[in-house]
Design an enzyme around this catalytic site. Structure first.
Site, PDB file in Angstrom:
ATOM      1  CE  LYS A  89      -3.844   2.056   2.643  1.00 26.60           C
ATOM      2  NZ  LYS A  89      -4.654   1.952   3.879  1.00 26.60           N
ATOM      3  CB  SER A 164      -8.123   3.600   2.947  1.00 27.96           C
ATOM      4  OG  SER A 164      -7.245   3.025   3.889  1.00 27.96           O
ATOM      5  CB  SER A 188      -8.250   0.739   5.867  1.00 28.41           C
ATOM      6  OG  SER A 188      -8.958   1.918   5.685  1.00 28.41           O
TER       7      SER A 188
END
Ligand code: GLN
Length: 488
Positions: A89, A164, A188
Protein backbone atom coordinates in the site's frame (compact mmCIF):
# COMPACT_ATOMS: atom_id res chain seq x y z
CA UNK A 1 -23.32 -6.72 -18.72
CA UNK A 2 -20.00 -5.56 -20.13
CA UNK A 3 -18.58 -5.15 -16.63
CA UNK A 4 -19.65 -8.66 -15.61
CA UNK A 5 -17.87 -10.19 -18.61
CA UNK A 6 -14.79 -8.15 -17.87
CA UNK A 7 -14.85 -9.19 -14.22
CA UNK A 8 -14.98 -12.89 -15.07
CA UNK A 9 -11.87 -12.45 -17.18
CA UNK A 10 -10.12 -10.46 -14.46
CA UNK A 11 -10.89 -13.05 -11.80
CA UNK A 12 -10.08 -16.04 -13.99
CA UNK A 13 -6.61 -16.61 -12.56
CA UNK A 14 -6.44 -17.29 -8.83
CA UNK A 15 -3.09 -16.99 -7.04
CA UNK A 16 -1.44 -20.28 -6.17
CA UNK A 17 -0.93 -21.03 -2.51
CA UNK A 18 2.21 -19.49 -1.11
CA UNK A 19 3.70 -22.81 0.00
CA UNK A 20 3.13 -24.37 -3.45
CA UNK A 21 4.78 -21.43 -5.23
CA UNK A 22 7.68 -21.44 -2.82
CA UNK A 23 8.18 -25.16 -3.43
CA UNK A 24 8.33 -24.54 -7.20
CA UNK A 25 11.11 -22.03 -6.58
CA UNK A 26 13.08 -23.99 -3.97
CA UNK A 27 12.91 -27.15 -6.11
CA UNK A 28 14.14 -25.13 -9.13
CA UNK A 29 10.98 -25.82 -11.10
CA UNK A 30 10.58 -22.11 -11.58
CA UNK A 31 12.87 -19.09 -11.37
CA UNK A 32 11.93 -16.22 -9.09
CA UNK A 33 12.80 -13.80 -11.89
CA UNK A 34 10.45 -15.58 -14.31
CA UNK A 35 7.67 -15.53 -11.75
CA UNK A 36 8.17 -11.78 -11.17
CA UNK A 37 8.10 -11.12 -14.93
CA UNK A 38 4.93 -13.17 -15.25
CA UNK A 39 3.30 -10.99 -12.57
CA UNK A 40 4.47 -7.80 -14.26
CA UNK A 41 2.93 -8.99 -17.53
CA UNK A 42 -0.37 -9.64 -15.76
CA UNK A 43 -0.22 -6.21 -14.10
CA UNK A 44 0.33 -4.58 -17.50
CA UNK A 45 -2.67 -6.43 -18.85
CA UNK A 46 -5.12 -5.91 -16.00
CA UNK A 47 -4.06 -2.79 -14.14
CA UNK A 48 -5.40 -0.33 -16.72
CA UNK A 49 -8.90 -1.61 -15.87
CA UNK A 50 -8.43 -1.90 -12.11
CA UNK A 51 -6.07 1.01 -11.20
CA UNK A 52 -4.82 -1.12 -8.29
CA UNK A 53 -1.13 -0.18 -8.66
CA UNK A 54 0.03 3.45 -8.60
CA UNK A 55 3.68 2.68 -9.34
CA UNK A 56 5.92 -0.30 -9.98
CA UNK A 57 9.29 -0.95 -8.36
CA UNK A 58 10.50 -3.19 -11.17
CA UNK A 59 14.25 -2.66 -10.91
CA UNK A 60 14.34 -3.41 -7.21
CA UNK A 61 11.98 -6.37 -7.58
CA UNK A 62 13.99 -7.97 -10.39
CA UNK A 63 17.27 -7.44 -8.47
CA UNK A 64 15.73 -9.20 -5.46
CA UNK A 65 14.45 -12.02 -7.70
CA UNK A 66 17.94 -12.43 -9.17
CA UNK A 67 19.33 -12.77 -5.61
CA UNK A 68 16.83 -15.54 -4.90
CA UNK A 69 17.75 -17.30 -8.15
CA UNK A 70 21.44 -17.08 -7.21
CA UNK A 71 20.72 -18.69 -3.82
CA UNK A 72 18.80 -21.50 -5.54
CA UNK A 73 21.60 -22.04 -8.06
CA UNK A 74 24.09 -22.43 -5.19
CA UNK A 75 21.74 -24.79 -3.36
CA UNK A 76 21.57 -22.43 -0.35
CA UNK A 77 18.58 -22.63 1.99
CA UNK A 78 15.83 -20.20 1.01
CA UNK A 79 13.88 -17.93 3.36
CA UNK A 80 10.15 -18.28 4.06
CA UNK A 81 8.82 -15.94 1.36
CA UNK A 82 11.48 -16.65 -1.27
CA UNK A 83 10.31 -15.37 -4.64
CA UNK A 84 6.75 -14.54 -3.55
CA UNK A 85 5.34 -11.50 -5.43
CA UNK A 86 3.93 -8.82 -3.12
CA UNK A 87 2.11 -5.49 -3.39
CA UNK A 88 2.58 -2.68 -0.85
CA UNK A 89 0.00 0.00 0.00
CA UNK A 90 1.29 3.41 -0.98
CA UNK A 91 1.22 4.74 2.62
CA UNK A 92 4.26 2.53 3.35
CA UNK A 93 7.59 3.97 2.36
CA UNK A 94 10.25 2.32 0.23
CA UNK A 95 13.57 4.02 -0.23
CA UNK A 96 13.77 6.00 -3.46
CA UNK A 97 10.33 4.82 -4.63
CA UNK A 98 7.35 7.12 -5.14
CA UNK A 99 5.24 7.09 -1.95
CA UNK A 100 2.14 9.24 -2.39
CA UNK A 101 -0.33 7.95 0.25
CA UNK A 102 -2.91 8.49 -2.51
CA UNK A 103 -2.39 12.26 -2.16
CA UNK A 104 -1.39 14.94 -4.60
CA UNK A 105 0.52 16.66 -1.80
CA UNK A 106 3.08 13.83 -1.82
CA UNK A 107 3.50 13.75 -5.58
CA UNK A 108 7.21 13.54 -6.31
CA UNK A 109 8.17 12.57 -2.74
CA UNK A 110 10.80 9.85 -2.64
CA UNK A 111 11.52 8.72 0.90
CA UNK A 112 15.12 8.16 1.96
CA UNK A 113 14.40 4.96 3.94
CA UNK A 114 12.44 1.68 4.03
CA UNK A 115 9.53 0.92 6.35
CA UNK A 116 10.37 -1.88 8.81
CA UNK A 117 7.75 -4.15 7.19
CA UNK A 118 9.44 -3.61 3.81
CA UNK A 119 12.82 -4.58 5.27
CA UNK A 120 11.31 -7.66 6.94
CA UNK A 121 9.51 -8.85 3.82
CA UNK A 122 12.62 -8.45 1.68
CA UNK A 123 14.82 -10.20 4.24
CA UNK A 124 12.36 -13.08 4.05
CA UNK A 125 12.86 -13.22 0.26
CA UNK A 126 9.67 -11.47 -0.89
CA UNK A 127 9.59 -9.66 -4.23
CA UNK A 128 7.95 -6.25 -3.85
CA UNK A 129 6.35 -5.51 -7.23
CA UNK A 130 5.03 -2.02 -6.56
CA UNK A 131 2.85 0.37 -4.60
CA UNK A 132 -0.93 0.13 -4.46
CA UNK A 133 -3.64 2.75 -4.72
CA UNK A 134 -5.59 3.82 -1.63
CA UNK A 135 -7.83 6.54 -0.27
CA UNK A 136 -5.86 9.74 0.36
CA UNK A 137 -3.92 9.28 3.63
CA UNK A 138 -6.02 6.11 4.16
CA UNK A 139 -9.15 8.17 4.81
CA UNK A 140 -12.12 6.43 3.27
CA UNK A 141 -14.03 3.21 2.76
CA UNK A 142 -14.27 3.02 -1.03
CA UNK A 143 -10.96 4.14 -2.54
CA UNK A 144 -12.80 7.00 -4.22
CA UNK A 145 -10.79 9.53 -2.18
CA UNK A 146 -7.56 8.71 -4.00
CA UNK A 147 -6.08 11.68 -5.89
CA UNK A 148 -5.14 9.14 -8.59
CA UNK A 149 -8.62 7.83 -9.37
CA UNK A 150 -10.61 5.00 -7.80
CA UNK A 151 -9.69 1.32 -7.83
CA UNK A 152 -12.29 -0.97 -9.39
CA UNK A 153 -13.51 -4.16 -7.78
CA UNK A 154 -12.32 -7.22 -9.75
CA UNK A 155 -15.66 -8.97 -9.09
CA UNK A 156 -17.62 -6.17 -10.76
CA UNK A 157 -15.70 -3.27 -12.19
CA UNK A 158 -18.67 -0.92 -11.70
CA UNK A 159 -18.28 -1.37 -7.93
CA UNK A 160 -15.81 -0.13 -5.33
CA UNK A 161 -13.16 -2.50 -3.92
CA UNK A 162 -13.65 -1.02 -0.43
CA UNK A 163 -11.11 1.16 1.27
CA UNK A 164 -8.87 2.50 2.18
CA UNK A 165 -6.54 -0.38 1.15
CA UNK A 166 -8.60 -1.09 -1.99
CA UNK A 167 -5.60 -1.40 -4.32
CA UNK A 168 -3.98 -4.11 -2.19
CA UNK A 169 -7.25 -6.07 -1.87
CA UNK A 170 -8.00 -5.83 -5.59
CA UNK A 171 -4.42 -6.78 -6.49
CA UNK A 172 -4.66 -10.05 -4.54
CA UNK A 173 -8.20 -10.79 -5.80
CA UNK A 174 -7.08 -10.39 -9.43
CA UNK A 175 -3.79 -12.24 -8.85
CA UNK A 176 -1.63 -9.20 -9.54
CA UNK A 177 0.22 -10.22 -6.35
CA UNK A 178 0.18 -13.35 -4.20
CA UNK A 179 -0.09 -11.27 -1.03
CA UNK A 180 -0.14 -7.61 -0.12
CA UNK A 181 0.23 -5.23 2.79
CA UNK A 182 -2.43 -2.76 3.78
CA UNK A 183 -3.18 -0.62 6.80
CA UNK A 184 -6.23 -0.65 9.03
CA UNK A 185 -7.18 2.31 11.22
CA UNK A 186 -10.94 1.75 11.33
CA UNK A 187 -11.47 -1.14 8.91
CA UNK A 188 -9.22 -0.43 5.95
CA UNK A 189 -7.87 -3.98 5.67
CA UNK A 190 -10.91 -5.95 6.81
CA UNK A 191 -13.56 -4.14 4.76
CA UNK A 192 -11.77 -4.19 1.36
CA UNK A 193 -10.85 -7.84 2.02
CA UNK A 194 -14.56 -8.60 2.44
CA UNK A 195 -15.54 -6.60 -0.68
CA UNK A 196 -12.90 -8.33 -2.82
CA UNK A 197 -13.30 -11.91 -1.51
CA UNK A 198 -9.83 -12.24 0.04
CA UNK A 199 -8.45 -12.68 3.57
CA UNK A 200 -7.39 -9.53 5.44
CA UNK A 201 -5.78 -9.28 8.87
CA UNK A 202 -5.77 -6.42 11.36
CA UNK A 203 -3.15 -7.46 13.93
CA UNK A 204 -3.25 -6.34 17.57
CA UNK A 205 -2.17 -2.71 18.06
CA UNK A 206 1.64 -2.78 18.40
CA UNK A 207 2.06 -6.30 16.95
CA UNK A 208 3.60 -4.92 13.72
CA UNK A 209 5.99 -1.96 13.66
CA UNK A 210 4.58 1.24 12.16
CA UNK A 211 8.02 2.65 11.36
CA UNK A 212 7.81 3.95 7.80
CA UNK A 213 4.02 4.20 7.73
CA UNK A 214 2.73 7.63 6.68
CA UNK A 215 0.53 8.20 9.74
CA UNK A 216 -3.23 8.76 9.74
CA UNK A 217 -4.25 8.23 13.40
CA UNK A 218 -1.31 6.94 15.39
CA UNK A 219 -3.20 5.32 18.28
CA UNK A 220 -5.27 3.28 15.79
CA UNK A 221 -3.05 2.58 12.76
CA UNK A 222 -2.06 -1.06 12.11
CA UNK A 223 -0.23 -2.71 9.23
CA UNK A 224 -1.39 -6.15 8.15
CA UNK A 225 -1.52 -8.67 5.29
CA UNK A 226 -3.97 -9.57 2.53
CA UNK A 227 -3.77 -13.03 0.98
CA UNK A 228 -5.86 -15.49 -1.00
CA UNK A 229 -6.27 -17.83 1.97
CA UNK A 230 -5.97 -17.82 5.76
CA UNK A 231 -2.77 -19.83 5.99
CA UNK A 232 -0.88 -17.51 3.64
CA UNK A 233 -2.04 -14.42 5.56
CA UNK A 234 -0.87 -16.10 8.79
CA UNK A 235 2.53 -16.87 7.24
CA UNK A 236 3.00 -13.24 6.20
CA UNK A 237 2.02 -11.96 9.64
CA UNK A 238 4.67 -14.15 11.27
CA UNK A 239 7.27 -12.42 9.07
CA UNK A 240 6.22 -8.79 9.67
CA UNK A 241 5.29 -9.05 13.38
CA UNK A 242 7.67 -8.39 16.26
CA UNK A 243 9.35 -5.71 18.30
CA UNK A 244 11.14 -2.88 16.53
CA UNK A 245 13.24 -0.31 18.40
CA UNK A 246 12.18 2.27 15.78
CA UNK A 247 8.53 2.13 16.94
CA UNK A 248 8.07 2.78 20.66
CA UNK A 249 4.55 1.30 20.56
CA UNK A 250 5.67 -2.02 19.08
CA UNK A 251 5.18 -4.91 21.49
CA UNK A 252 7.93 -7.09 22.88
CA UNK A 253 5.69 -10.16 22.94
CA UNK A 254 7.13 -13.24 21.17
CA UNK A 255 5.90 -13.90 17.62
CA UNK A 256 3.99 -17.14 17.22
CA UNK A 257 4.07 -19.47 14.23
CA UNK A 258 0.67 -18.27 13.02
CA UNK A 259 0.53 -20.63 10.03
CA UNK A 260 1.02 -23.64 12.31
CA UNK A 261 -1.58 -22.20 14.69
CA UNK A 262 -4.04 -21.88 11.81
CA UNK A 263 -3.60 -25.63 11.14
CA UNK A 264 -5.07 -26.42 14.58
CA UNK A 265 -8.73 -27.44 14.46
CA UNK A 266 -11.25 -24.96 15.86
CA UNK A 267 -13.02 -27.71 17.78
CA UNK A 268 -13.80 -26.75 21.37
CA UNK A 269 -13.40 -23.00 20.85
CA UNK A 270 -16.11 -20.77 22.32
CA UNK A 271 -17.53 -18.33 19.77
CA UNK A 272 -19.46 -15.21 20.78
CA UNK A 273 -22.13 -13.66 18.58
CA UNK A 274 -23.02 -10.05 19.51
CA UNK A 275 -26.67 -9.20 18.77
CA UNK A 276 -25.68 -5.55 18.30
CA UNK A 277 -23.89 -6.52 15.07
CA UNK A 278 -26.93 -8.21 13.57
CA UNK A 279 -29.42 -5.38 14.04
CA UNK A 280 -31.04 -2.80 11.75
CA UNK A 281 -29.14 -1.81 8.63
CA UNK A 282 -27.63 -5.25 7.97
CA UNK A 283 -28.23 -6.48 4.42
CA UNK A 284 -30.31 -9.70 4.40
CA UNK A 285 -27.96 -11.60 2.13
CA UNK A 286 -24.92 -10.61 4.21
CA UNK A 287 -26.76 -11.77 7.34
CA UNK A 288 -27.68 -15.10 5.71
CA UNK A 289 -24.08 -15.71 4.57
CA UNK A 290 -22.64 -14.95 8.01
CA UNK A 291 -25.25 -17.18 9.64
CA UNK A 292 -24.11 -20.00 7.35
CA UNK A 293 -20.57 -19.28 8.55
CA UNK A 294 -21.69 -19.55 12.18
CA UNK A 295 -23.44 -22.85 11.42
CA UNK A 296 -20.18 -24.10 9.90
CA UNK A 297 -18.35 -23.23 13.12
CA UNK A 298 -20.90 -25.21 15.12
CA UNK A 299 -20.43 -28.12 12.76
CA UNK A 300 -16.65 -27.85 13.32
CA UNK A 301 -17.20 -28.42 17.05
CA UNK A 302 -17.24 -24.84 18.36
CA UNK A 303 -19.75 -23.74 20.98
CA UNK A 304 -21.64 -20.64 19.92
CA UNK A 305 -23.23 -18.26 22.40
CA UNK A 306 -24.52 -14.69 22.52
CA UNK A 307 -22.33 -11.91 23.92
CA UNK A 308 -23.31 -8.32 24.64
CA UNK A 309 -21.52 -5.21 23.46
CA UNK A 310 -24.18 -2.62 24.36
CA UNK A 311 -22.13 0.53 23.70
CA UNK A 312 -21.41 -0.43 20.08
CA UNK A 313 -23.72 2.34 18.84
CA UNK A 314 -21.28 4.96 20.15
CA UNK A 315 -18.33 3.53 18.24
CA UNK A 316 -18.69 5.43 14.95
CA UNK A 317 -18.88 8.94 16.55
CA UNK A 318 -16.07 8.02 18.97
CA UNK A 319 -13.88 6.78 16.15
CA UNK A 320 -14.52 9.80 13.94
CA UNK A 321 -13.58 12.16 16.79
CA UNK A 322 -10.37 10.40 17.77
CA UNK A 323 -9.22 9.55 14.24
CA UNK A 324 -9.79 13.07 12.93
CA UNK A 325 -8.14 14.68 15.98
CA UNK A 326 -5.02 12.57 15.50
CA UNK A 327 -5.10 13.14 11.74
CA UNK A 328 -5.21 16.91 12.19
CA UNK A 329 -2.01 16.69 14.24
CA UNK A 330 -0.27 14.16 11.95
CA UNK A 331 -1.04 16.07 8.75
CA UNK A 332 0.36 19.37 10.07
CA UNK A 333 3.76 18.32 8.71
CA UNK A 334 2.61 18.67 5.08
CA UNK A 335 3.35 22.34 4.73
CA UNK A 336 4.93 22.73 1.30
CA UNK A 337 8.41 22.87 2.84
CA UNK A 338 9.39 19.44 3.98
CA UNK A 339 7.69 17.06 1.55
CA UNK A 340 6.21 16.91 -1.92
CA UNK A 341 3.98 19.57 -3.40
CA UNK A 342 4.55 23.34 -3.05
CA UNK A 343 2.11 25.82 -4.55
CA UNK A 344 3.66 28.16 -7.11
CA UNK A 345 1.41 30.90 -5.64
CA UNK A 346 3.82 31.63 -2.78
CA UNK A 347 4.27 35.37 -2.34
CA UNK A 348 4.67 35.08 1.44
CA UNK A 349 5.49 32.22 3.77
CA UNK A 350 1.99 31.96 5.15
CA UNK A 351 0.46 32.13 1.64
CA UNK A 352 2.79 29.31 0.63
CA UNK A 353 1.57 27.15 3.54
CA UNK A 354 -2.08 27.76 2.88
CA UNK A 355 -1.97 27.47 -0.93
CA UNK A 356 0.14 24.31 -0.76
CA UNK A 357 -2.29 22.67 1.66
CA UNK A 358 -5.35 23.96 -0.17
CA UNK A 359 -4.15 22.71 -3.56
CA UNK A 360 -2.43 19.58 -2.25
CA UNK A 361 -5.14 18.01 -0.05
CA UNK A 362 -8.41 16.56 -1.33
CA UNK A 363 -11.89 17.37 0.03
CA UNK A 364 -12.17 14.44 2.48
CA UNK A 365 -8.76 15.13 4.01
CA UNK A 366 -9.66 18.79 4.49
CA UNK A 367 -12.99 17.82 6.06
CA UNK A 368 -11.16 15.64 8.57
CA UNK A 369 -8.51 18.22 9.40
CA UNK A 370 -11.32 20.70 10.12
CA UNK A 371 -13.29 18.21 12.23
CA UNK A 372 -10.22 17.11 14.15
CA UNK A 373 -8.94 20.62 14.80
CA UNK A 374 -12.38 21.58 16.07
CA UNK A 375 -12.58 18.57 18.41
CA UNK A 376 -9.19 19.50 19.91
CA UNK A 377 -9.76 23.24 20.22
CA UNK A 378 -10.02 25.05 23.56
CA UNK A 379 -13.56 24.89 24.89
CA UNK A 380 -14.50 21.82 22.82
CA UNK A 381 -11.71 19.49 23.92
CA UNK A 382 -13.59 18.34 27.05
CA UNK A 383 -16.91 17.95 25.28
CA UNK A 384 -15.55 16.02 22.30
CA UNK A 385 -12.02 14.68 22.39
CA UNK A 386 -11.85 13.83 26.09
CA UNK A 387 -15.37 12.38 26.06
CA UNK A 388 -14.42 10.24 23.08
CA UNK A 389 -11.37 8.91 24.96
CA UNK A 390 -13.62 7.97 27.89
CA UNK A 391 -16.05 6.14 25.61
CA UNK A 392 -13.11 4.41 23.94
CA UNK A 393 -12.17 2.94 27.33
CA UNK A 394 -15.74 1.72 27.90
CA UNK A 395 -15.78 0.03 24.48
CA UNK A 396 -12.43 -1.66 25.13
CA UNK A 397 -13.53 -2.89 28.56
CA UNK A 398 -16.71 -4.27 27.07
CA UNK A 399 -14.70 -6.39 24.63
CA UNK A 400 -12.41 -7.62 27.41
CA UNK A 401 -15.43 -8.69 29.49
CA UNK A 402 -16.78 -10.58 26.47
CA UNK A 403 -13.41 -12.26 25.91
CA UNK A 404 -13.53 -13.57 29.49
CA UNK A 405 -16.39 -15.78 28.27
CA UNK A 406 -15.47 -16.58 24.68
CA UNK A 407 -12.33 -17.20 22.62
CA UNK A 408 -13.46 -15.28 19.54
CA UNK A 409 -16.32 -13.07 18.40
CA UNK A 410 -17.80 -13.30 14.91
CA UNK A 411 -19.72 -10.61 13.02
CA UNK A 412 -20.25 -9.47 9.45
CA UNK A 413 -17.25 -7.38 8.34
CA UNK A 414 -19.47 -4.84 6.57
CA UNK A 415 -23.25 -4.36 6.70
CA UNK A 416 -23.40 -4.39 2.88
CA UNK A 417 -21.48 -5.99 0.00
CA UNK A 418 -19.42 -3.83 -2.39
CA UNK A 419 -21.47 -0.82 -3.46
CA UNK A 420 -21.47 0.98 -6.81
CA UNK A 421 -18.84 3.60 -7.65
CA UNK A 422 -20.30 7.02 -6.88
CA UNK A 423 -23.14 5.61 -4.78
CA UNK A 424 -22.02 7.20 -1.50
CA UNK A 425 -19.63 9.95 -2.58
CA UNK A 426 -22.16 12.76 -2.00
CA UNK A 427 -23.01 11.56 1.47
CA UNK A 428 -19.91 11.30 3.71
CA UNK A 429 -22.05 10.46 6.74
CA UNK A 430 -23.49 7.32 5.13
CA UNK A 431 -19.92 6.35 4.19
CA UNK A 432 -18.85 6.78 7.85
CA UNK A 433 -21.84 4.78 9.13
CA UNK A 434 -20.89 1.82 6.94
CA UNK A 435 -17.78 1.42 9.16
CA UNK A 436 -20.03 0.36 12.04
CA UNK A 437 -18.71 -3.21 12.38
CA UNK A 438 -15.00 -2.48 12.09
CA UNK A 439 -14.25 0.66 14.11
CA UNK A 440 -15.00 -0.75 17.59
CA UNK A 441 -12.23 -3.35 17.42
CA UNK A 442 -9.91 -0.61 16.17
CA UNK A 443 -10.67 1.54 19.21
CA UNK A 444 -10.18 -1.46 21.53
CA UNK A 445 -6.77 -2.37 20.06
CA UNK A 446 -7.75 -6.04 19.62
CA UNK A 447 -7.10 -8.12 16.48
CA UNK A 448 -9.38 -9.28 13.70
CA UNK A 449 -9.46 -11.25 10.46
CA UNK A 450 -11.94 -10.90 7.60
CA UNK A 451 -12.45 -14.23 5.87
CA UNK A 452 -14.55 -14.88 2.75
CA UNK A 453 -17.92 -16.35 3.72
CA UNK A 454 -19.93 -16.97 0.57
CA UNK A 455 -21.42 -14.64 -1.99
CA UNK A 456 -24.69 -12.83 -2.59
CA UNK A 457 -27.09 -13.95 -5.31
CA UNK A 458 -25.55 -11.34 -7.61
CA UNK A 459 -22.18 -12.99 -7.01
CA UNK A 460 -20.57 -10.43 -4.73
CA UNK A 461 -18.31 -11.68 -1.93
CA UNK A 462 -19.30 -11.46 1.74
CA UNK A 463 -16.77 -11.36 4.58
CA UNK A 464 -17.04 -12.67 8.12
CA UNK A 465 -15.08 -10.77 10.74
CA UNK A 466 -13.40 -12.92 13.39
CA UNK A 467 -12.24 -10.88 16.40
CA UNK A 468 -9.92 -12.10 19.16
CA UNK A 469 -8.42 -10.40 22.17
CA UNK A 470 -5.04 -8.61 22.33
CA UNK A 471 -2.39 -10.93 20.86
CA UNK A 472 -5.09 -13.52 20.12
CA UNK A 473 -4.13 -13.77 16.43
CA UNK A 474 -3.59 -17.54 16.58
CA UNK A 475 -7.15 -18.08 17.78
CA UNK A 476 -8.59 -15.73 15.14
CA UNK A 477 -6.70 -17.68 12.43
CA UNK A 478 -8.01 -21.05 13.69
CA UNK A 479 -11.59 -19.81 13.54
CA UNK A 480 -11.13 -18.14 10.15
CA UNK A 481 -9.59 -21.33 8.80
CA UNK A 482 -12.62 -23.35 9.90
CA UNK A 483 -14.94 -20.92 8.06
CA UNK A 484 -12.73 -21.12 4.98
CA UNK A 485 -12.61 -24.92 5.10
CA UNK A 486 -16.41 -25.07 5.10
CA UNK A 487 -16.34 -23.60 1.57
CA UNK A 488 -19.54 -21.62 2.02
N1 GLN B 1 -13.14 3.98 6.66
C1 GLN B 1 -12.48 4.45 7.82
C2 GLN B 1 -12.12 5.90 7.67
O1 GLN B 1 -12.45 6.44 6.67
C3 GLN B 1 -11.27 3.62 8.10
C4 GLN B 1 -10.09 4.01 7.31
C5 GLN B 1 -8.87 3.20 7.70
O2 GLN B 1 -8.96 2.20 8.37
N2 GLN B 1 -7.72 3.70 7.31
O3 GLN B 1 -11.53 6.48 8.53
Amino acid sequence: MASVTKSAEILAEKPKELAALRAEITESRRKASELASEYYRRIERKNPQLNAFLSLTRERALAQAARIDALTARGDPLPLLAGIPFAIKDVLVMRGAASTAGSKILQGYRPPYDATVVTRLESAGAILLGKTNCDEFAMGSSNENSAYGPVRNPWDTERVPGGSSGGSAAAVAANLAVAALGTDTGGSIRQPASFCGVVGVMPTYGRVSRYGLIAFASSLDRIGPFAGNVRDAATVLSVIAGHDPCDATSLRAPVEDYAAASDQPAEGLRIGVPGEYFAEGLDDEVRAAVERGIAALRAAGCTVKPVHLPHTRYAVPTYYLIATAEASANLARFDGVRYGYRSPRSETLSAMYSHSRDEGFGAEVKRRILLGTYALSAGYYEAYYRKAQQVRRILADEFLRAFAQVDAIVTPTSPVPAFKLGEKTDDPLSMYLADIYTVTASLAGICGVSVPCGTTRAGLPVGMQVLATHLGESTAFRVARAVEAAGI
